[in-house]
Design a protein around this motif. Structure first.
Motif, mmCIF file in Angstrom:
data_model
loop_
_atom_site.group_PDB
_atom_site.id
_atom_site.type_symbol
_atom_site.label_atom_id
_atom_site.label_comp_id
_atom_site.label_asym_id
_atom_site.label_seq_id
_atom_site.Cartn_x
_atom_site.Cartn_y
_atom_site.Cartn_z
ATOM 1 N N PRO A 25 0.809 -1.227 0.000
ATOM 2 C CA PRO A 25 0.000 0.000 0.000
ATOM 3 C C PRO A 25 0.835 1.267 0.000
ATOM 4 O O PRO A 25 1.973 1.268 0.480
ATOM 5 N N CYS A 26 0.268 2.319 -0.523
ATOM 6 C CA CYS A 26 0.910 3.628 -0.434
ATOM 7 C C CYS A 26 1.231 3.920 1.028
ATOM 8 O O CYS A 26 2.350 4.289 1.358
ATOM 9 N N SER A 27 0.248 3.710 1.892
ATOM 10 C CA SER A 27 0.424 3.975 3.326
ATOM 11 C C SER A 27 -0.020 2.776 4.159
ATOM 12 O O SER A 27 -1.035 2.140 3.852
ATOM 13 N N ALA A 28 0.745 2.510 5.206
ATOM 14 C CA ALA A 28 0.269 1.598 6.238
ATOM 15 C C ALA A 28 -0.844 2.328 6.997
ATOM 16 O O ALA A 28 -0.639 3.449 7.464
ATOM 17 N N GLU A 29 -2.013 1.719 7.092
ATOM 18 C CA GLU A 29 -3.162 2.374 7.718
ATOM 19 C C GLU A 29 -3.499 1.745 9.076
ATOM 20 O O GLU A 29 -3.671 2.458 10.066
ATOM 21 N N THR A 30 -3.597 0.429 9.076
ATOM 22 C CA THR A 30 -3.866 -0.308 10.312
ATOM 23 C C THR A 30 -3.045 -1.597 10.268
ATOM 24 O O THR A 30 -2.592 -2.022 9.196
ATOM 25 N N GLU A 31 -2.887 -2.222 11.402
ATOM 26 C CA GLU A 31 -2.170 -3.500 11.439
ATOM 27 C C GLU A 31 -2.892 -4.537 10.587
ATOM 28 O O GLU A 31 -2.267 -5.285 9.828
ATOM 29 N N GLU A 32 -4.218 -4.573 10.692
ATOM 30 C CA GLU A 32 -4.995 -5.546 9.917
ATOM 31 C C GLU A 32 -4.810 -5.335 8.419
ATOM 32 O O GLU A 32 -4.631 -6.292 7.660
ATOM 33 N N GLN A 33 -4.845 -4.068 7.992
ATOM 34 C CA GLN A 33 -4.679 -3.761 6.565
ATOM 35 C C GLN A 33 -3.312 -4.230 6.060
ATOM 36 O O GLN A 33 -3.198 -4.855 5.002
ATOM 37 N N VAL A 34 -2.259 -3.931 6.818
ATOM 38 C CA VAL A 34 -0.904 -4.325 6.421
ATOM 39 C C VAL A 34 -0.796 -5.840 6.304
ATOM 40 O O VAL A 34 -0.288 -6.378 5.311
ATOM 41 N N LEU A 35 -1.297 -6.547 7.293
ATOM 42 C CA LEU A 35 -1.181 -8.008 7.299
ATOM 43 C C LEU A 35 -2.018 -8.639 6.192
ATOM 44 O O LEU A 35 -1.585 -9.606 5.546
ATOM 45 N N GLY A 70 3.683 1.909 12.865
ATOM 46 C CA GLY A 70 3.540 1.080 11.670
ATOM 47 C C GLY A 70 4.727 0.171 11.427
ATOM 48 O O GLY A 70 4.603 -0.861 10.748
ATOM 49 N N LEU A 71 5.899 0.521 11.957
ATOM 50 C CA LEU A 71 7.083 -0.320 11.776
ATOM 51 C C LEU A 71 6.894 -1.672 12.457
ATOM 52 O O LEU A 71 7.383 -2.698 11.972
ATOM 53 N N ARG A 72 6.168 -1.696 13.567
ATOM 54 C CA ARG A 72 5.893 -2.963 14.255
ATOM 55 C C ARG A 72 4.973 -3.834 13.404
ATOM 56 O O ARG A 72 5.092 -5.068 13.396
ATOM 57 N N TRP A 73 4.056 -3.188 12.694
ATOM 58 C CA TRP A 73 3.172 -3.947 11.800
ATOM 59 C C TRP A 73 3.977 -4.585 10.672
ATOM 60 O O TRP A 73 3.711 -5.731 10.276
ATOM 61 N N LEU A 74 4.979 -3.862 10.165
ATOM 62 C CA LEU A 74 5.820 -4.422 9.102
ATOM 63 C C LEU A 74 6.635 -5.601 9.631
ATOM 64 O O LEU A 74 6.815 -6.606 8.938
ATOM 65 N N GLN A 75 7.119 -5.483 10.860
ATOM 66 C CA GLN A 75 7.849 -6.602 11.463
ATOM 67 C C GLN A 75 6.972 -7.842 11.538
ATOM 68 O O GLN A 75 7.408 -8.960 11.225
ATOM 69 N N LYS A 76 5.734 -7.636 11.931
ATOM 70 C CA LYS A 76 4.813 -8.772 12.047
ATOM 71 C C LYS A 76 4.500 -9.361 10.668
ATOM 72 O O LYS A 76 4.413 -10.582 10.502
ATOM 73 N N ALA A 77 4.342 -8.497 9.669
ATOM 74 C CA ALA A 77 4.082 -8.963 8.307
ATOM 75 C C ALA A 77 5.256 -9.795 7.796
ATOM 76 O O ALA A 77 5.057 -10.806 7.092
ATOM 77 N N LYS A 78 6.463 -9.395 8.143
ATOM 78 C CA LYS A 78 7.641 -10.158 7.730
ATOM 79 C C LYS A 78 7.651 -11.537 8.378
ATOM 80 O O LYS A 78 7.958 -12.548 7.720
#
Length: 360
Positions: A25-35, A70-78
């Motif tokens: 996404p252009c922007s991380a919006e929520t943890e759920e959206q990122v995942l 949002g960086l924590r959400w990216l860590q979780k997505a990884k």
């Protein structure tokens, strides 16, 4: 800074049989959206997941990103997908936070790339990093500024470097959000053929229905990869909704896009190509000859204007020529964009010739 084969080692290490794809996404919006988006993109041609954490907006008041959370959400997505994570950094503080959260790929945006002080600050913060660092072209079509930014990063002993072509701002209205100015990227490619070159069709077009067209054009020009904004609900995205595609559309695009061979060793191909190139060489020489003859006439006009003390620029005449040439160009299969650029360049050269004569 000189080109060398080692510059693309980081890309070769992916061992891909297709161009590198960065998407998200252009922007991380929520943890759920990122995942959700990251899970939609795993097991596809996507190798790197992108999401903006800090969003530099043209004017205040818009959504400027969720920030460090949002960086924590990216860590979780990884952890969930195995995809590498990428985000934009614009300050040394952004860099520090991204490194603390083990972000794999950091890119420097077009606005930041236009400011050598900002690029140097980021280069200093990233000194000796083993992260992948990508530099977008600056907002204005200035090849030296783009290369200068890359040199600053290279001088900071950053080994894994690449550039992103996202188009250039222009005051004139075109069909693009940011005019691609392909020649600038081609000139970069000729200077540094081993620096990975990635196309950002989302920011070039600003419209999702043009994404495929620009991706194909980039691949036809031997780009090394694509960075495409992707959202499960693009119409309701918090930023740049019009230019984001769904993961399903993105995966279909991977099927539809054609990756061209760099060359073909077959004799019939090379014979035909040599013949066509010889024909082009003849026409190119004619273009220069005709242009030179045209400028001789411009010189004569300059002498006449000097004698009669008449202004060099004649707007009425110029607009008449432009309108006529656009129609003539269309009848010959030439785009309006090309005709405008061509005749603006010719007109400017004519003015330059006449100014030298009038002011002599």
């Amino acid at each position: 800074m000189e080109n060398n084969k080692q510059m693309r080692t980081w890309l070769d290490d992916f061992k891909l049989d297709h161009p590198l794809v960065i998407a998200g996404p252009c922007s991380a919006e929520t943890e759920e959206q990122v995942l959700n988006i990251a899970n939609e993109l795993k097991n596809s041609d996507v190798s790197i997941f992108r999401a903006g954490i800090w969003k530099p907006r043209t004017r205040p008041g818009g959504f400027e990103g969720v920030g460090a959370i949002g960086l924590r959400w990216l860590q979780k997505a990884k952890e969930e997908t195995g995809l590498l994570m990428a985000t934009e950094v614009a300050t040394a503080a952004h860099v520090q936070l991204a490194l603390e959260h083990d972000i794999d790929v950091l890119w420097i945006g077009a606005r930041t790339a236009a400011n050598p002080f900002a690029v140097q600050e980021i280069a200093d913060a990233l000194k000796d990093t083993d992260k992948i660092v990508l530099l977008k072209n600056p907002v204005n079509p200035d090849l030296s500024l783009w290369i200068g930014g890359l040199e600053r990063l290279h001088n900071a002993n950053i080994k894994k470097l690449g550039v992103i072509h996202r188009g250039f701002s222009t005051y004139e209205k075109t069909k693009y959000r940011n005019n691609p100015e392909w020649q600038v990227a081609i000139d970069f490619q000729n200077r540094f053929p081993d620096v990975p070159l990635i196309c950002d069709p989302s920011h070039i077009t600003g419209k999702r229905d043009m994404i495929h067209e620009v991706c194909q054009q980039a691949l036809d020009l031997n780009y090394d990869g694509l960075i495409v904004e992707t959202h499960t609900d693009p119409d309701n995205a918090w930023s740049d909704a019009a230019q984001q595609v769904t993961p399903t559309s993105l995966k279909q695009m991977f099927i539809d896009l054609k990756v061209r061979k760099e060359t073909d060793e077959a004799d019939d191909y090379n014979i035909k190509l040599a013949k066509f190139r010889a024909q082009i060489d003849v026409y190119d020489e004619k273009i220069l000859e005709i242009s030179g003859n045209r400028m001789k006439i411009a010189d004569e006009i300059g002498l006449l204007k000097k004698e009669k003390n008449v202004a060099i620029l004649q707007n009425k005449r110029w607009n008449e020529i432009l309108g006529k040439m656009i129609l003539e160009g269309e009848s010959k299969g030439l785009s309006e964009e090309f005709v405008l650029k061509l005749f603006k360049a010719i007109h400017q050269e004519s003015i330059n010739h006449q100014e030298k004569i009038v002011n002599k």
